[in-house]
Scaffold this active site. Structure first.
Site, PDB file in Angstrom:
ATOM      1  N   CYS A 297       1.092  -0.889  13.140  1.00 37.30           N
ATOM      2  CA  CYS A 297       1.889  -1.982  12.555  1.00 37.30           C
ATOM      3  C   CYS A 297       3.369  -1.968  12.967  1.00 37.30           C
ATOM      4  O   CYS A 297       3.700  -2.328  14.079  1.00 37.30           O
ATOM      5  CB  CYS A 297       1.705  -1.979  11.035  1.00 37.30           C
ATOM      6  SG  CYS A 297       1.986  -3.613  10.306  1.00 37.30           S
TER       7      CYS A 297
ATOM      8  N   GLU B  26      -4.872  -1.540   9.766  1.00 39.42           N
ATOM      9  CA  GLU B  26      -4.084  -0.560   8.996  1.00 39.42           C
ATOM     10  C   GLU B  26      -4.458  -0.592   7.508  1.00 39.42           C
ATOM     11  O   GLU B  26      -4.553  -1.667   6.909  1.00 39.42           O
ATOM     12  CB  GLU B  26      -2.602  -0.929   9.127  1.00 39.42           C
ATOM     13  CG  GLU B  26      -1.652  -0.031   8.349  1.00 39.42           C
ATOM     14  CD  GLU B  26      -0.206  -0.545   8.355  1.00 39.42           C
ATOM     15  OE1 GLU B  26       0.019  -1.774   8.397  1.00 39.42           O
ATOM     16  OE2 GLU B  26       0.700   0.300   8.305  1.00 39.42           O
TER      17      GLU B  26
ATOM     18  N   LYS C 278       1.246   7.500  11.344  1.00 38.98           N
ATOM     19  CA  LYS C 278       2.211   6.440  11.709  1.00 38.98           C
ATOM     20  C   LYS C 278       3.622   7.011  11.816  1.00 38.98           C
ATOM     21  O   LYS C 278       4.097   7.693  10.890  1.00 38.98           O
ATOM     22  CB  LYS C 278       2.148   5.345  10.647  1.00 38.98           C
ATOM     23  CG  LYS C 278       3.016   4.125  10.910  1.00 38.98           C
ATOM     24  CD  LYS C 278       2.813   3.105   9.781  1.00 38.98           C
ATOM     25  CE  LYS C 278       3.567   1.822  10.007  1.00 38.98           C
ATOM     26  NZ  LYS C 278       3.341   0.861   8.890  1.00 38.98           N
TER      27      LYS C 278
HETATM   28  N1  LIG Z   1       2.838  -2.436   7.409  1.00 37.39           N
HETATM   29  C1  LIG Z   1       3.830  -2.644   8.254  1.00 37.39           C
HETATM   30  O1  LIG Z   1       4.182  -1.777   9.028  1.00 37.39           O
HETATM   31  C2  LIG Z   1       4.465  -3.998   8.190  1.00 37.39           C
HETATM   32  C3  LIG Z   1       5.403  -4.274   9.348  1.00 37.39           C
HETATM   33  C4  LIG Z   1       6.070  -5.599   9.227  1.00 37.39           C
HETATM   34  O2  LIG Z   1       5.847  -6.329   8.280  1.00 37.39           O
HETATM   35  C5  LIG Z   1       7.029  -5.984  10.261  1.00 37.39           C
HETATM   36  O3  LIG Z   1       7.326  -5.201  11.160  1.00 37.39           O
HETATM   37  O4  LIG Z   1       7.520  -7.136  10.188  1.00 37.39           O
END
Ligand SMILES: NC(=O)CCC(=O)C(=O)O
Length: 263
Positions: free
Chosen positions: A146, A40, A111
């Site tokens: 993510c 990502e 996303k």
């Molecule tokens: N960039 C993200 O989506 C981080 C997600 C995260 O840190 C988490 O779900 O814990």
């Protein structure tokens, strides 16, 4: 089917352009793979919120161009991870791209679940509204980014749309590494699918990254896991294993949809 996950290091002392060139050469070096996956927001860093505006690109901007070229040069399917997209109306999105081995873009995924609660990505970016799958010759990919990993209904939707290999491009923090591994295995077991989850190494926005990219098979077994530093994780997958697991242990067929609460 050979998959290579590129757990690239994202550090603020390397420019976005330099990292783009380095990412492209890492992709080109994976010529023996069928599928290559980047994480990502690797151009800028998933937590480098202050750089989002300045580094935003149109859909077919420099990251798109470099990755299309790299996919064609390597002759691989490329999930190019995500970048900060600026849409025509000015909205920013966390957008992933997939290219075929001839360098054609076959998918763009915005996303769906934005991270940060009332700050960061959650307020700076628009939310994607569409589930995205991509049919490869041997398997169908289901795309997630993510924080999406925490939302099982998105993955069930991808499976209902035909996904057999769930690809999660992430920039996951070290502080919640146990969740990363647990959730990757859970998504594989409950969906009887491969999970390819690739994170970044390094530290950006003062958030130390977990790395530990992971490949899980449809039975929930961890086939390979990276360490914390930059690394390319290469794994051979057997796409028939998804069909076999779903036939031999047909839990997906026992779903009870449409239940209502008496309250
Ligand atoms: N960039 C993200 O989506 C981080 C997600 C995260 O840190 C988490 O779900 O814990």
């Amino acid at each position: 089917m050979r998959a290579s996950l590129i757990q690239i290091a994202v550090d603020p002392d390397e420019s976005v352009e330099a990292r783009r060139v380095r990412a492209a050469s890492l992709v080109v070096a994976q010529r023996r793979a069928d599928l290559v996956v980047l994480p990502e927001l690797w151009p800028v860093g998933a937590f480098a919120y202050t750089a989002f505006e300045a580094e935003a690109e149109p859909l077919e901007g420099p990251t798109h161009e470099a990755m299309a070229k790299a996919a064609a040069e390597a002759g691989v399917w490329l999930h190019a991870g995500s970048f900060v997209e600026r849409a025509d109306d000015g909205t920013l999105y966390n957008t992933s791209l997939v290219f075929s081995p001839d360098g054609e873009r076959t998918a763009a995924y915005r996303k769906i679940h934005r991270f940060g609660f009332d700050q960061g990505e959650a307020v700076m970016m628009g939310a994607g509204e569409e589930l995205v799958t991509v049919a490869l010759p041997d398997t169908t990919l289901g795309l997630a980014t993510c924080y999406d990993l925490r939302f099982p209904e998105q993955f069930r939707g991808l499976v209902d749309a035909g996904a057999e290999t769930l690809v999660v491009a992430a920039g996951w923090p070290e502080r919640r590494r146990s969740h990363w591994t647990l959730l990757a295995q859970a998504r594989a077991v409950e969906n009887q699918a491969y999970v390819l989850a690739v994170g970044t190494a390094g530290t950006h926005g003062d958030i130390q990254q977990a790395g530990h990219s992971i490949v899980v098979d449809p039975w929930g077994e961890v086939l390979a896991q990276a360490g914390a530093d930059e690394e390319v994780l290469t794994v051979d997958l057997d796409p028939d294993k998804v069909r076999a697991t779903r036939d031999q242990f047909p839990a997906l067929k026992d779903r009870r949809l449409g239940l209502t609460s008496p309250l």
